[in-house]
Design an enzyme around this catalytic site. Structure first.
Site, mmCIF file in Angstrom:
data_model
loop_
_atom_site.group_PDB
_atom_site.id
_atom_site.type_symbol
_atom_site.label_atom_id
_atom_site.label_comp_id
_atom_site.label_asym_id
_atom_site.label_seq_id
_atom_site.Cartn_x
_atom_site.Cartn_y
_atom_site.Cartn_z
ATOM 1 N N HIS A 241 43.019 1.461 72.638
ATOM 2 C CA HIS A 241 42.880 1.748 71.227
ATOM 3 C C HIS A 241 42.142 0.435 70.480
ATOM 4 C CE1 HIS A 241 46.477 4.693 71.346
ATOM 5 N NE2 HIS A 241 45.427 5.516 71.025
ATOM 6 N N GLY A 242 41.269 0.871 69.549
ATOM 7 C CA GLY A 242 40.590 -0.270 68.849
ATOM 8 C C GLY A 242 39.461 -0.913 69.803
ATOM 9 N N ASP B 249 49.038 12.457 66.123
ATOM 10 C CA ASP B 249 48.728 11.778 67.072
ATOM 11 C C ASP B 249 49.794 10.764 67.416
ATOM 12 O OD1 ASP B 249 46.784 10.507 68.768
ATOM 13 O OD2 ASP B 249 46.053 8.968 67.114
ATOM 14 N N HIS C 194 42.063 8.565 75.146
ATOM 15 C CA HIS C 194 42.315 8.033 73.920
ATOM 16 C C HIS C 194 41.358 6.720 73.958
ATOM 17 C CE1 HIS C 194 46.072 9.820 72.515
ATOM 18 N NE2 HIS C 194 45.809 10.812 73.237
ATOM 19 N N GLY C 195 41.351 6.108 72.927
ATOM 20 C CA GLY C 195 40.391 5.009 72.641
ATOM 21 C C GLY C 195 39.079 5.151 73.039
ATOM 22 N N ASP D 118 54.219 11.436 72.363
ATOM 23 C CA ASP D 118 54.174 10.289 73.145
ATOM 24 C C ASP D 118 55.343 9.606 73.586
ATOM 25 O OD1 ASP D 118 53.601 7.968 74.361
ATOM 26 O OD2 ASP D 118 52.278 7.248 72.696
ATOM 27 N N SER E 58 48.205 10.204 62.675
ATOM 28 C CA SER E 58 49.134 9.348 63.298
ATOM 29 C C SER E 58 50.234 9.533 62.066
ATOM 30 C CB SER E 58 48.408 7.921 63.182
ATOM 31 O OG SER E 58 48.529 7.292 62.138
ATOM 32 N N VAL F 267 38.831 9.576 68.734
ATOM 33 C CA VAL F 267 37.937 8.564 67.941
ATOM 34 C C VAL F 267 38.647 8.124 66.694
ATOM 35 C CG1 VAL F 267 35.719 7.795 67.106
ATOM 36 C CG2 VAL F 267 36.002 9.352 69.072
HETATM 37 P P1 13P Z 1 40.398 4.546 68.982
HETATM 38 O O1 13P Z 1 40.760 3.828 67.329
HETATM 39 O O2 13P Z 1 39.895 3.241 69.854
HETATM 40 O O3 13P Z 1 39.017 5.192 68.846
HETATM 41 O O4 13P Z 1 41.138 5.369 69.293
HETATM 42 C C1 13P Z 1 41.626 6.657 68.935
HETATM 43 C C2 13P Z 1 42.876 7.284 69.454
HETATM 44 O O5 13P Z 1 42.976 7.180 70.767
HETATM 45 C C3 13P Z 1 43.807 7.920 68.824
HETATM 46 O O6 13P Z 1 44.786 8.302 69.463
#
Ligand code: 13P
Length: 287
Positions: free
Chosen positions: A177-178, A84, A207-208, A105, A49, A230
């Site tokens: 995310h998270g 990212d 994602h996520g 994005d 990121s 991830v």
């Molecule tokens: P998580 O942190 O939920 O695994 O998501 C990661 C992600 O989508 C990175 O872009």
């Protein structure tokens, strides 16, 4: 050698498995992910990121570190280094620094602006032979200051972006995310199916990936998801491993304070998490 994500994702799409994108934060993270990919003969995508790149002293430092490690550790599986949730300016900088894959994005722009900017990015990345991920709808939650409302992507908008010639498409389908909240509604497979039908075989990105139940991951792959991101799960595993070491007082015994010892349990925990995900995603022995 770093490669674009195009070939590995097209192969994954055809073979009905997914390649994991694991976000990196520092040297230990990068080494753990690269070694696990090599040990399991799996392609891998290192996600970076803009916030993590800044923390690691900029895109050039990250590219230098990854290239150095690939050579010194004899990593021969396909590895892409991927921006990212990049902003337009961030994408330009990452490209210049030698990233092999870019996510632009534009999901927070009105769709026409997202289309216009993504179109420019398609031109810039294809000139350099890099892969490009675009986003429609938004991923809920927060990652490194990028906050999303979590809207479900509109299939027609996905088609418009996919038709621009992007390598892969991230579409919001209820993913966050998270850590997922207790009252999470789950992924919308209806939306995923509708998107998959009109996006002309473009590999889709989920994602996520942290905390999505196994059956949902498998169903998402069967409906066209070929890349799963991830991040949080490796962070939680690292924190837990480190906490156990300190709570057991190991840092106060002998030379247990040596960072090479102190960070080892967290490092091993990241390796175990990455391996588990590669098994679930089906990317083992697909290098
Ligand atoms: P998580 O942190 O939920 O695994 O998501 C990661 C992600 O989508 C990175 O872009």
């Amino acid at each position: 050698m770093l490669v674009s994500a195009k070939e590995m994702l097209n192969k994954a799409k055809a073979g009905k498995y997914a390649v994991g994108q694991f976000n990196i934060n520092n040297l230990e993270w990068t080494k753990a992910i690269l070694l696990t990919a090599q040990e399991n003969n799996s392609p891998v995508i290192l996600g970076v990121s803009e916030g993590a790149a800044k923390y690691m002293c900029g895109f050039k430092t990250v590219v230098g570190m990854v290239n150095g490690m690939m050579e010194e550790l004899n990593i021969t599986v396909p590895v892409a280094i991927h921006l990212d949730h990049g902003s337009y300016e961030g994408a330009l900088k990452a490209m210049e620094a030698g990233f092999s894959s870019i996510m632009f994005d534009g999901s927070h722009y009105p769709i026409d602006e997202n289309i216009a900017k993504t179109k420019e990015m398609v031109k810039l990345t294809s000139e350099k032979g890099l892969s490009l991920e675009a986003e429609v709808g938004s991923i809920g939650g927060e990652e490194d200051g990028v906050v999303g409302a979590g809207e479900i992507a509109d299939a027609n908008e996905c088609k418009a972006i996919a038709d621009l010639g992007v390598t892969m498409l991230a579409a919001g389908i209820g993913n966050i995310h998270g850590v997922y909240p207790e009252n999470w509604q789950g992924l919308s497979f209806e939306a995923l199916e509708a998107i998959s039908k009109v996006t002309n075989n473009v590999p889709l990105v989920l994602h996520g990936g942290t905390g999505i139940p196994e059956d949902m991951i498998k169903k998402a792959i069967s409906l066209g998801v070929s890349k799963i991101n991830v991040n949080t799960e490796c962070q939680l595993a690292f924190a837990e491993g480190t906490r156990k070491y300190i709570e057991a007082g190991k840092d106060t015994q002998g030379k247990g304070f040596d960072p090479r010892k102190l960070l080892a349990p967290g490092f091993e925990a990241i390796k175990a998490t990455v391996k588990e995900k590669m098994e679930l995603f089906g990317s083992i022995n697909q290098a």
